[in-house]
Write a protein that holds these residues in place. Sequence first.
Motif, mmCIF file in Angstrom:
data_model
loop_
_atom_site.group_PDB
_atom_site.id
_atom_site.type_symbol
_atom_site.label_atom_id
_atom_site.label_comp_id
_atom_site.label_asym_id
_atom_site.label_seq_id
_atom_site.Cartn_x
_atom_site.Cartn_y
_atom_site.Cartn_z
ATOM 1 N N THR A 1 0.841 -1.205 0.000
ATOM 2 C CA THR A 1 0.000 0.000 0.000
ATOM 3 C C THR A 1 0.871 1.249 0.000
ATOM 4 O O THR A 1 0.646 2.184 -0.782
ATOM 5 C CB THR A 1 -0.907 0.005 1.249
ATOM 6 N N GLN A 2 1.881 1.258 0.861
ATOM 7 C CA GLN A 2 2.771 2.421 0.944
ATOM 8 C C GLN A 2 3.511 2.630 -0.366
ATOM 9 O O GLN A 2 3.728 3.760 -0.805
ATOM 10 C CB GLN A 2 3.751 2.251 2.102
ATOM 11 N N ALA A 3 3.907 1.511 -1.007
ATOM 12 C CA ALA A 3 4.646 1.619 -2.272
ATOM 13 C C ALA A 3 3.791 2.279 -3.351
ATOM 14 O O ALA A 3 4.318 2.876 -4.280
ATOM 15 C CB ALA A 3 5.104 0.247 -2.735
ATOM 16 N N LYS A 4 2.463 2.167 -3.215
ATOM 17 C CA LYS A 4 1.581 2.807 -4.187
ATOM 18 C C LYS A 4 1.183 4.215 -3.742
ATOM 19 O O LYS A 4 0.258 4.801 -4.306
ATOM 20 C CB LYS A 4 0.306 1.965 -4.360
ATOM 21 N N GLY A 5 1.837 4.714 -2.723
ATOM 22 C CA GLY A 5 1.512 6.053 -2.236
ATOM 23 C C GLY A 5 0.243 6.073 -1.409
ATOM 24 O O GLY A 5 -0.350 7.120 -1.186
ATOM 25 N N GLY A 6 -0.186 4.902 -0.944
ATOM 26 C CA GLY A 6 -1.427 4.808 -0.188
ATOM 27 C C GLY A 6 -1.212 4.922 1.315
ATOM 28 O O GLY A 6 -0.117 4.689 1.814
ATOM 29 N N VAL A 7 -2.270 5.303 1.996
ATOM 30 C CA VAL A 7 -2.256 5.396 3.456
ATOM 31 C C VAL A 7 -3.499 4.678 3.967
ATOM 32 O O VAL A 7 -4.609 4.953 3.508
ATOM 33 C CB VAL A 7 -2.296 6.879 3.908
ATOM 34 N N VAL A 8 -3.306 3.741 4.896
ATOM 35 C CA VAL A 8 -4.456 3.041 5.474
ATOM 36 C C VAL A 8 -5.197 4.013 6.387
ATOM 37 O O VAL A 8 -4.580 4.691 7.212
ATOM 38 C CB VAL A 8 -4.011 1.791 6.265
ATOM 39 N N LEU A 9 -6.523 4.083 6.229
ATOM 40 C CA LEU A 9 -7.313 5.028 7.021
ATOM 41 C C LEU A 9 -8.039 4.355 8.180
ATOM 42 O O LEU A 9 -8.107 4.907 9.271
ATOM 43 C CB LEU A 9 -8.369 5.703 6.135
ATOM 44 N N SER A 10 -8.612 3.179 7.940
ATOM 45 C CA SER A 10 -9.395 2.535 8.990
ATOM 46 C C SER A 10 -9.621 1.067 8.654
ATOM 47 O O SER A 10 -9.483 0.662 7.498
ATOM 48 C CB SER A 10 -10.760 3.230 9.143
ATOM 49 N N ALA A 11 -9.951 0.302 9.674
ATOM 50 C CA ALA A 11 -10.219 -1.122 9.481
ATOM 51 C C ALA A 11 -11.379 -1.527 10.378
ATOM 52 O O ALA A 11 -11.508 -1.054 11.509
ATOM 53 C CB ALA A 11 -8.986 -1.949 9.820
ATOM 54 N N MET B 1 -7.093 -7.073 20.645
ATOM 55 C CA MET B 1 -7.051 -7.255 19.189
ATOM 56 C C MET B 1 -6.936 -5.915 18.484
ATOM 57 O O MET B 1 -6.144 -5.750 17.558
ATOM 58 C CB MET B 1 -8.323 -7.952 18.701
ATOM 59 N N ARG B 2 -7.747 -4.955 18.919
ATOM 60 C CA ARG B 2 -7.722 -3.639 18.275
ATOM 61 C C ARG B 2 -6.324 -3.030 18.379
ATOM 62 O O ARG B 2 -5.817 -2.470 17.413
ATOM 63 C CB ARG B 2 -8.736 -2.695 18.940
ATOM 64 N N ALA B 3 -5.709 -3.179 19.552
ATOM 65 C CA ALA B 3 -4.371 -2.597 19.748
ATOM 66 C C ALA B 3 -3.350 -3.267 18.827
ATOM 67 O O ALA B 3 -2.505 -2.604 18.218
ATOM 68 C CB ALA B 3 -3.956 -2.739 21.212
ATOM 69 N N ARG B 4 -3.456 -4.601 18.715
ATOM 70 C CA ARG B 4 -2.498 -5.330 17.874
ATOM 71 C C ARG B 4 -2.678 -4.970 16.396
ATOM 72 O O ARG B 4 -1.720 -4.728 15.673
ATOM 73 C CB ARG B 4 -2.692 -6.845 18.071
ATOM 74 N N ILE B 5 -3.931 -4.938 15.955
ATOM 75 C CA ILE B 5 -4.218 -4.610 14.544
ATOM 76 C C ILE B 5 -3.803 -3.168 14.246
ATOM 77 O O ILE B 5 -3.223 -2.874 13.198
ATOM 78 C CB ILE B 5 -5.717 -4.834 14.235
ATOM 79 N N LEU C 1 -1.997 2.501 12.679
ATOM 80 C CA LEU C 1 -3.161 3.359 12.934
ATOM 81 C C LEU C 1 -3.316 3.635 14.420
ATOM 82 O O LEU C 1 -2.843 2.855 15.260
ATOM 83 C CB LEU C 1 -4.445 2.663 12.458
ATOM 84 N N ALA C 2 -4.029 4.710 14.726
ATOM 85 C CA ALA C 2 -4.468 4.928 16.099
ATOM 86 C C ALA C 2 -5.577 3.918 16.394
ATOM 87 O O ALA C 2 -6.314 3.511 15.488
ATOM 88 C CB ALA C 2 -4.997 6.342 16.268
ATOM 89 N N ILE C 3 -5.686 3.525 17.647
ATOM 90 C CA ILE C 3 -6.632 2.453 17.989
ATOM 91 C C ILE C 3 -8.078 2.852 17.684
ATOM 92 O O ILE C 3 -8.914 2.005 17.352
ATOM 93 C CB ILE C 3 -6.447 2.028 19.467
#
Length: 381
Positions: free
Chosen positions: A307-317, A335-339, A345-347
């Motif tokens: 994702t980063q290589a494509k200039g992307g940023v993860v926003l949420s899951a 789980m939330r903390a680990r993910i 991401l922020a939790i």
Amino acid sequence: MTFSAIVVAAGQGLRAGPGEPKAWRLLGGRALVRWSVEALLQAAADEVVVVVASDRVDALDEALSGLRGWRGVAGGATRAASVQAGLIALTRDGDQPVLIHDAARPFVTRIHVERLLAGLNGADGAVPALPVPDTLKRGDGVVTETVSRAGLSRAQTPQAFHLGRLLAAYRDWPVGEEPTDDASVVERAGGRVALVAGDPMLMKLTWPEDFAIAEQLAGARRITRTGFGVDAHRFGPGDAVMLGGISIPHEQGLVGHSDADAGLHALTDALLGAIAEGDIGEHFPPSDPRWRGAASDQFLLHAVKLTQAKGGVVLSADLTLICERPKIGPHRDAMRARIAALLGLAIDRVSVKATTTEGLGFTGREEGLMAQAVVCVEMPS
Ligand code: MG
């Protein structure tokens, strides 16, 4: 049509204000030079040579990390010398079109490239040009002349040429004179340069305020993409399950080639889906013994890297776990903390939900469990 490209990023860009040389300043979180290189690669350039100051060749690896199909070379004392260093570094033959582009114009697209390649048909060069809408005055403090703008255009980059003809024209260029663009070199050599439609988006970032405008445009050119992932694993012998990146004591384990963490697998597939990079089985084939018993963290981290290589940023899951047991509630925040840690991401941008199927189906009979995930990513459009 195949073409080569040279991105000139060797200048100091002193007018853009103090700090890093212009090409290395960040725009939308990426070095300015990366915008053009990425766009030209996306427009199917089969070779991109990036010309930078000699002490910056190594720094390019970082600025362009994850991109393939480019090479960095050291430039010269002038722009013309830098362009010629780039031309010499090209490996393609003399008939191939070459685009010369200034890194200070980050918003080049495939449409611009196609227009230029079409314009090169029957010409020695093609440049994008815009009309001059303002009245032109000559004078320093006081007007000495109003200049007719009839027939005048503003030339932008990229500029397209037949490689052999541009090289020959540079050989003929008088020593000691500095051309203001590459088209003028071909013009001086008697070549025919076609004007094709320019674009205000090909603006050149020159002054500090140009960066502020470009930052707004850069934001507008990013889009949100969503990916969806599903996974299921069967219960088997064991005393714990890996789920959502943590180990939960249970009277059974989960069966799978890796650690069988259906939660992380669904998240990995969702992220791969958002960036259209296939699925987890393609990247980590179950037939490959390297992934036997593997921790699924690395699958998700790999998708983050892509994702980063494509200039992307993860926003949420958002992850939903479907099972009767184990009970997810007591482990939800772990789980939330680990993910969140894996996705960077922020939790509060990571959700873990749980449901049962009211005793119905394979999850209801506790033969296995299932996970579904949605991941949102911000990407260059
Ligand atoms: Mg799986």
